[in-house]
Design an enzyme around this catalytic site. Structure first.
Site, PDB file in Angstrom:
ATOM      1  N   ASN A 186       0.791  -1.143  -0.010  1.00  0.00           N
ATOM      2  CA  ASN A 186       0.014  -0.148   0.045  1.00  0.00           C
ATOM      3  C   ASN A 186       0.838   1.278  -0.010  1.00  0.00           C
ATOM      4  O   ASN A 186       1.591   1.487   1.097  1.00  0.00           O
ATOM      5  CB  ASN A 186      -0.883   0.009   1.150  1.00  0.00           C
ATOM      6  CG  ASN A 186      -1.662   1.111   1.297  1.00  0.00           C
ATOM      7  OD1 ASN A 186      -1.669   1.931   0.567  1.00  0.00           O
ATOM      8  ND2 ASN A 186      -2.281   1.571   2.731  1.00  0.00           N
ATOM      9  N   TRP A 187       0.915   1.700  -1.192  1.00  0.00           N
ATOM     10  CA  TRP A 187       2.277   2.975  -1.309  1.00  0.00           C
ATOM     11  C   TRP A 187       1.574   4.290  -0.670  1.00  0.00           C
ATOM     12  O   TRP A 187       2.114   5.184  -0.487  1.00  0.00           O
ATOM     13  CB  TRP A 187       2.395   3.157  -2.898  1.00  0.00           C
ATOM     14  CG  TRP A 187       3.174   2.123  -3.400  1.00  0.00           C
ATOM     15  CD1 TRP A 187       3.415   0.585  -2.730  1.00  0.00           C
ATOM     16  CD2 TRP A 187       3.531   1.877  -4.474  1.00  0.00           C
ATOM     17  NE1 TRP A 187       3.922   0.198  -3.724  1.00  0.00           N
ATOM     18  CE2 TRP A 187       4.124   0.538  -4.774  1.00  0.00           C
ATOM     19  CE3 TRP A 187       3.635   2.815  -5.893  1.00  0.00           C
ATOM     20  CZ2 TRP A 187       4.648   0.362  -5.968  1.00  0.00           C
ATOM     21  CZ3 TRP A 187       3.970   2.506  -7.123  1.00  0.00           C
ATOM     22  CH2 TRP A 187       4.613   1.213  -7.103  1.00  0.00           C
ATOM     23  N   LYS A 188       0.251   4.354  -0.296  1.00  0.00           N
ATOM     24  CA  LYS A 188      -0.328   5.490   0.295  1.00  0.00           C
ATOM     25  C   LYS A 188      -0.232   6.711  -0.556  1.00  0.00           C
ATOM     26  O   LYS A 188      -0.197   6.573  -1.909  1.00  0.00           O
ATOM     27  CB  LYS A 188      -0.098   5.909   1.650  1.00  0.00           C
ATOM     28  CG  LYS A 188      -0.203   4.479   2.600  1.00  0.00           C
ATOM     29  CD  LYS A 188       0.013   4.545   3.918  1.00  0.00           C
ATOM     30  CE  LYS A 188      -0.215   3.274   4.817  1.00  0.00           C
ATOM     31  NZ  LYS A 188       0.129   3.432   6.036  1.00  0.00           N
ATOM     32  N   HIS A 239      -9.398   1.619   4.863  1.00  0.00           N
ATOM     33  CA  HIS A 239      -8.034   1.760   5.511  1.00  0.00           C
ATOM     34  C   HIS A 239      -8.273   2.608   6.594  1.00  0.00           C
ATOM     35  O   HIS A 239      -9.046   3.517   6.743  1.00  0.00           O
ATOM     36  CB  HIS A 239      -6.931   2.298   4.677  1.00  0.00           C
ATOM     37  CG  HIS A 239      -5.687   2.260   5.206  1.00  0.00           C
ATOM     38  ND1 HIS A 239      -5.254   3.232   6.427  1.00  0.00           N
ATOM     39  CD2 HIS A 239      -4.681   1.316   5.305  1.00  0.00           C
ATOM     40  CE1 HIS A 239      -3.989   2.627   6.464  1.00  0.00           C
ATOM     41  NE2 HIS A 239      -3.592   1.791   5.960  1.00  0.00           N
ATOM     42  N   GLU A 297      -6.685   4.951   7.830  1.00  0.00           N
ATOM     43  CA  GLU A 297      -6.529   6.255   7.723  1.00  0.00           C
ATOM     44  C   GLU A 297      -7.736   7.073   6.998  1.00  0.00           C
ATOM     45  O   GLU A 297      -7.850   8.140   7.258  1.00  0.00           O
ATOM     46  CB  GLU A 297      -5.207   6.276   6.650  1.00  0.00           C
ATOM     47  CG  GLU A 297      -3.998   6.139   7.641  1.00  0.00           C
ATOM     48  CD  GLU A 297      -2.738   5.425   6.782  1.00  0.00           C
ATOM     49  OE1 GLU A 297      -2.800   5.634   5.436  1.00  0.00           O
ATOM     50  OE2 GLU A 297      -1.884   4.971   7.422  1.00  0.00           O
ATOM     51  N   GLU A 336      -5.553  -4.687  10.644  1.00  0.00           N
ATOM     52  CA  GLU A 336      -4.310  -3.941  10.920  1.00  0.00           C
ATOM     53  C   GLU A 336      -4.694  -3.159  12.131  1.00  0.00           C
ATOM     54  O   GLU A 336      -5.364  -2.200  12.132  1.00  0.00           O
ATOM     55  CB  GLU A 336      -4.223  -2.838   9.607  1.00  0.00           C
ATOM     56  CG  GLU A 336      -3.832  -3.500   8.277  1.00  0.00           C
ATOM     57  CD  GLU A 336      -3.689  -2.409   7.223  1.00  0.00           C
ATOM     58  OE1 GLU A 336      -2.396  -2.722   7.053  1.00  0.00           O
ATOM     59  OE2 GLU A 336      -4.092  -1.372   7.110  1.00  0.00           O
ATOM     60  N   GLY A 387       2.762   2.231  10.798  1.00  0.00           N
ATOM     61  CA  GLY A 387       3.631   3.270  10.747  1.00  0.00           C
ATOM     62  C   GLY A 387       4.403   3.587  11.937  1.00  0.00           C
ATOM     63  O   GLY A 387       5.216   4.456  12.092  1.00  0.00           O
ATOM     64  N   SER A 404       3.518  -2.276  10.477  1.00  0.00           N
ATOM     65  CA  SER A 404       4.976  -2.522  10.443  1.00  0.00           C
ATOM     66  C   SER A 404       5.646  -3.870   9.929  1.00  0.00           C
ATOM     67  O   SER A 404       6.433  -4.344  10.774  1.00  0.00           O
ATOM     68  CB  SER A 404       5.336  -2.034  12.014  1.00  0.00           C
ATOM     69  OG  SER A 404       4.815  -0.679  12.337  1.00  0.00           O
ATOM     70  N   GLY A 441       2.735  -1.154   4.272  1.00  0.00           N
ATOM     71  CA  GLY A 441       3.010   0.206   3.938  1.00  0.00           C
ATOM     72  C   GLY A 441       4.537   0.715   3.693  1.00  0.00           C
ATOM     73  O   GLY A 441       4.816   0.613   2.652  1.00  0.00           O
ATOM     74  N   GLY A 442       5.100   1.273   4.935  1.00  0.00           N
ATOM     75  CA  GLY A 442       6.274   1.794   4.706  1.00  0.00           C
ATOM     76  C   GLY A 442       7.334   0.971   3.864  1.00  0.00           C
ATOM     77  O   GLY A 442       8.026   1.568   3.127  1.00  0.00           O
TER      78      GLY A 442
HETATM   79  P1  PGA Z   1       3.130   0.216   7.617  1.00  0.00           P
HETATM   80  O1  PGA Z   1       1.302   0.339   7.200  1.00  0.00           O
HETATM   81  O2  PGA Z   1       3.507  -1.142   7.085  1.00  0.00           O
HETATM   82  O3  PGA Z   1       3.773   1.338   7.247  1.00  0.00           O
HETATM   83  O4  PGA Z   1       2.808  -0.061   9.049  1.00  0.00           O
HETATM   84  C1  PGA Z   1       0.376  -0.565   6.871  1.00  0.00           C
HETATM   85  C2  PGA Z   1      -0.817  -0.042   6.407  1.00  0.00           C
HETATM   86  O5  PGA Z   1      -1.180   1.057   6.718  1.00  0.00           O
HETATM   87  O6  PGA Z   1      -1.445  -0.598   5.386  1.00  0.00           O
END
Ligand code: PGA
Length: 254
Positions: A12-14, A98, A100, A170, A176, A216, A237-238
């Site tokens: 997930n590149w956001k 998600h 967010e 999640e 993150g 993470s 994500g990251g």
């Molecule tokens: P993260 O994000 O791996 O940076 O913790 C995961 C996500 O939000 O899907």
């Protein structure tokens, strides 16, 4: 790794990566992951990069996902993206709900459920995200929150649609933050979600649904997390923003 369900690992590149940066990243992934058959590999770039990334991965084992989709098919919805627009770029998966988006766009379970139906209506596969906040976990509310999110977001799906739905567990406190759920916490939550699917659908459906862990995930913890019986992949994500770290997560999970 011998798994009951095929692992699905999605990046997930956001809101990261221009078109040029996206192409750099997928070029690296294509090389690093060329021989991987054991895992379904998905990248979810921002909308603006879908077209070019779609062309770049045409002849590869990498599939395309989007980070959101409108619940409507067409019309006066400024700033929204419809399924037909995603399908033009051979998108197969759509991340929905998600944390967010639940937090910043105030997406509710009822809206996510409508979006999930629109995604299925277009023969795409939703990746529906659920997860508790730190305050909810500390208050002993984790199961209550997961139950409300799973039942609300997946309401009205048919059994056939549910089998083609991916759930991403999640925990919000792990996203993150560098703080990963322990194996025991992840397995417990995944098993709980699968138990909900038994009640909402039936044991056969529940056994088929893939539940990703997210929060993470990195190359050093992927193997342990992916080895858990009810963990069937990861939403990253990251660590998905750099080809080596995303490729290592996938290779370490095989
Ligand atoms: P993260 O994000 O791996 O940076 O913790 C995961 C996500 O939000 O899907």
């Amino acid at each position: 790794m011998n798994k009951e369900r095929k692992l699905i690992i999605a990046g997930n590149w956001k809101m990261n990566k221009t078109v040029a940066e996206s192409l750099d990243l997928v070029r690296g992934l294509k090389i690093d992951l060329a021989n991987v058959k054991e895992v379904d590999i998905v990248v979810c770039p921002p909308f603006t990069a879908l077209g070019e990334v779609s062309k770049a991965i045409l002849d590869s084992n990498i599939r395309l996902g989007a980070q959101n989709m409108s619940e409507h098919n067409v019309g006066a919805f400024t700033g929204e993206i419809a399924s037909v627009m995603l399908k033009e770029f051979s998108v197969r998966y759509v991340i929905l709900g998600h944390s967010e988006r639940r937090q910043y766009q105030k997406e509710t379970d009822a809206l996510i459920s409508k979006k999930a139906q629109a995604v299925h209506g277009a023969s795409l596969k939703p990746i529906v995200c659920v997860g508790e906040t730190l305050a909810e976990r500390e208050a002993g509310q984790t199961e209550k929150v997961l139950q409300a999110q799973v039942q609300g977001s997946l309401a009205n799906l048919t059994k056939e649609q549910m089998v083609e739905t991916i759930i991403a567990y999640e925990p919000v406190w792990a996203i993150g933050t560098g703080k990963t759920a322990t194996s025991a916490q992840a397995q417990e939550a995944h098993a709980f979600i699968r138990g909900l699917l038994v009640k909402m659908f039936d044991p056969t459906v529940a056994r088929k649904v893939r539940i990703q862990y997210g929060g993470s995930v990195k190359s050093s913890n992927a193997r342990e997390l992916m080895s858990l019986p009810d963990v069937d992949g990861a939403l990253v994500g990251g660590a998905s923003l750099e080809s080596r770290s995303f490729a290592d997560i996938i290779k370490n999970s095989i």
